[in-house]
Enzyme design. Structure first.
Site, short mmCIF file in Angstrom:
data_model
loop_
_atom_site.label_atom_id
_atom_site.label_comp_id
_atom_site.label_asym_id
_atom_site.label_seq_id
_atom_site.Cartn_x
_atom_site.Cartn_y
_atom_site.Cartn_z
N HIS A 59 0.84 -1.20 0.00
CA HIS A 59 0.00 0.00 0.00
C HIS A 59 0.87 1.25 0.00
CE1 HIS A 59 -3.46 2.55 0.79
NE2 HIS A 59 -2.69 3.22 1.61
N ASP A 70 -14.99 2.83 8.24
CA ASP A 70 -13.96 3.76 7.74
C ASP A 70 -14.53 4.68 6.68
OD1 ASP A 70 -11.19 4.76 7.29
OD2 ASP A 70 -11.57 3.90 5.32
N SER A 112 -7.25 3.98 9.74
CA SER A 112 -8.05 3.98 8.49
C SER A 112 -7.36 3.12 7.43
CB SER A 112 -8.18 5.43 8.01
OG SER A 112 -8.64 5.49 6.68
N LYS A 163 -8.38 -1.14 6.22
CA LYS A 163 -8.69 -1.57 4.85
C LYS A 163 -7.74 -2.68 4.40
CE LYS A 163 -8.78 2.79 3.66
NZ LYS A 163 -9.26 4.17 3.62
N1 URA Z 1 -5.81 7.37 3.31
C1 URA Z 1 -6.75 6.65 3.98
O1 URA Z 1 -7.21 5.63 3.48
N2 URA Z 1 -7.17 7.09 5.17
C2 URA Z 1 -6.70 8.22 5.73
O2 URA Z 1 -7.12 8.55 6.81
C3 URA Z 1 -5.73 8.95 5.03
C4 URA Z 1 -5.30 8.49 3.83
#
Ligand code: URA
Ligand code: CA
Length: 433
Positions: free
Chosen positions: A82, A161, A183, A187
């Site tokens: 990521h 989220d 956050s 994911k």
């Molecule tokens: N990207 C995300 O997925 N969440 C955040 O809080 C900031 C960047």
């Protein structure tokens, strides 16, 4: 339990319990806690922070708010990568085929999204015919047989989220390390991989503007991942100027092909080898990062990595002949150089603003409804630290619109040339294991 007590507790700097965090996340997701109370708690977290245990609990409460992807039918250790965003970040297009070519399973669920260019799926759709509508069975079969497949997002992943991120966006609470870390990690954890490699960006094109904040964010995410049994590593890399040369969908695909051939831009190649080594090491296909890098270098020089790109594209319906004939990818009507107004050294190529220029050309979406033009974008001819002569092109604009005055003006405003020699900025600031 009452939300007001949780807000006051965090406001006064105390630690929230597992139950309190779950109460908040579940209640906000199902609508029983209103926006104004959730906003107040987010602001309290923004100012008071959260400790490791709270961050882990917040992450897992968000993971448990929706579905989780089950990758257990895929053989081997699944590693996901990521990046925290950026401009012209072509790494996914290179890393997928590259690590798959040495036996690391790449089971990627990807999106389109808003931004300077399209998401991974948009970029891959530059190959005519390429599609991501796979059944779960087809997806698993492809990854098991050839180690790589990309599928569109399905299911209801981390609804908490989605709702909280939207609320943060309008309440001034995006830029909080515990909130960003939970956050992103929620994911990634819901997406099902065993191991996670993070590329945390710093600079004008990133959330984090300095090394110490980026380091704290990276360490926080690594800690969260490892504390819930997902081996996690991170790299902190520069995003003050765009990565590589190309910013745009088909243009980045061409750049990825060149990189898989061993002829890519130096910075993009180096970052891909660094992140790729971590992925190969975590997948236990090498016993050290050095050995992993050597395996990846061999795969590039032998042509194995490029071959994997062709297999991957063809297996999802794409025209893989474009890999050997990139001129068959979408082409822009107008190709226009942007000449330097003076001689000197390139001091600044402000990443986020150059990204906006690419978006104005049509490379990215401003709103969910915008259509992407795969052919257009920008290719840098110079990077920070390079010498440039007056009238020499700094970059080339690929456009389907004849009038690009606004784009040209925005670009000139965000390119700085110095009369003194400028040394190129470091690409990789830190590696966190
Ligand atoms: N990207 C995300 O997925 N969440 C955040 O809080 C900031 C960047
Ligand atoms: Ca690029």
């Amino acid at each position: 339990m009452r939300m007001i007590d949780i807000i006051e507790k965090k406001r006064d700097g105390h630690e929230l319990t597992t139950e309190e965090i779950q109460f908040f996340v579940n209640g906000y997701t199902d609508g029983s806690i209103p926006d104004y109370q959730a906003s107040a708690l987010l602001m309290a977290i923004f100012f008071q922070g959260m400790n490791h245990v709270e961050q882990k609990n917040l992450t897992m409460a968000m993971v448990n708010s929706g579905d989780q992807v089950d990758l257990s039918k895929i053989n081997g250790i699944k590693v996901d990568k990521h990046s925290t965003g950026g401009v012209g970040d072509t790494t996914t297009m290179v890393l997928g085929p590259l690590v798959a070519s040495v036996g690391v399973p790449v089971a990627k669920m990807s999106g389109r999204g808003l931004g300077h260019t399209g998401g991974t799926i948009d970029k891959l759709e530059s190959f005519p015919g390429f599609h991501v509508e796979l059944t779960n069975e087809e997806f698993i079969k492809l990854v098991n047989e050839q180690k790589i497949a990309v599928v569109g997002q399905s299911g209801n992943l981390t609804p908490a989220d989605k709702k909280l991120y939207a609320l943060r966006d309008v309440t001034g609470t995006v830029n909080s390390i515990p909130l960003i870390a939970s956050s992103i990690m929620s994911k990634k954890i819901a997406a099902g991989a065993d191991c996670i490699v993070l590329d945390v960006k710093i600079g004008s094109g990133a959330f984090m503007k300095n090394v110490s904040d980026a380091k704290e964010l990276a360490e926080t995410m690594v800690e969260i991942g490892n504390s819930v049994g997902r081996k996690t590593m991170a790299v902190i890399s520069d995003m003050d100027q765009p990565l590589g040369f190309a910013i745009g969908n088909a243009l980045e695909i061409k750049e990825a092909i060149e990189t898989l051939k061993g002829n890519g831009p130096k910075d993009l190649t180096e970052l891909c080898l660094t992140l790729g080594s971590q992925m190969v090491y975590l997948a236990k296909k090498a016993s050290s990062l050095e050995e992993a890098r050597q395996i990846l270098n061999e795969s590039i020089s032998s042509g194995k990595a490029l071959e994997k790109m062709k297999i991957f594209i063809a297996s999802q319906g794409g025209d893989a002949t474009c890999v050997d004939h990139p001129e068959r990818l979408a082409q822009a009507k107008y190709i226009i150089d942007l000449p330097a107004k003076e001689s000197g050294w390139i001091k600044e190529l402000t990443a986020d603003k150059i990204g906006v220029a690419a978006m104005l050309l049509g490379a990215g979406r401003e709103t969910k409804e915008s259509e992407i033009d795969l052919a257009v974008g920008i290719v840098l001819r110079k990077k920070v630290g390079d010498k440039v002569e007056k009238d020499e092109p700094i970059l080339t604009i690929y456009s389907n619109k004849e009038n690009i005055d606004a784009v040209r003006e925005l670009l000139y405003e965000n390119i700085r040339i110095s009369q003194e020699e400028v040394s190129p900025p470091p690409l990789i600031h830190e590696i966190i294991k």
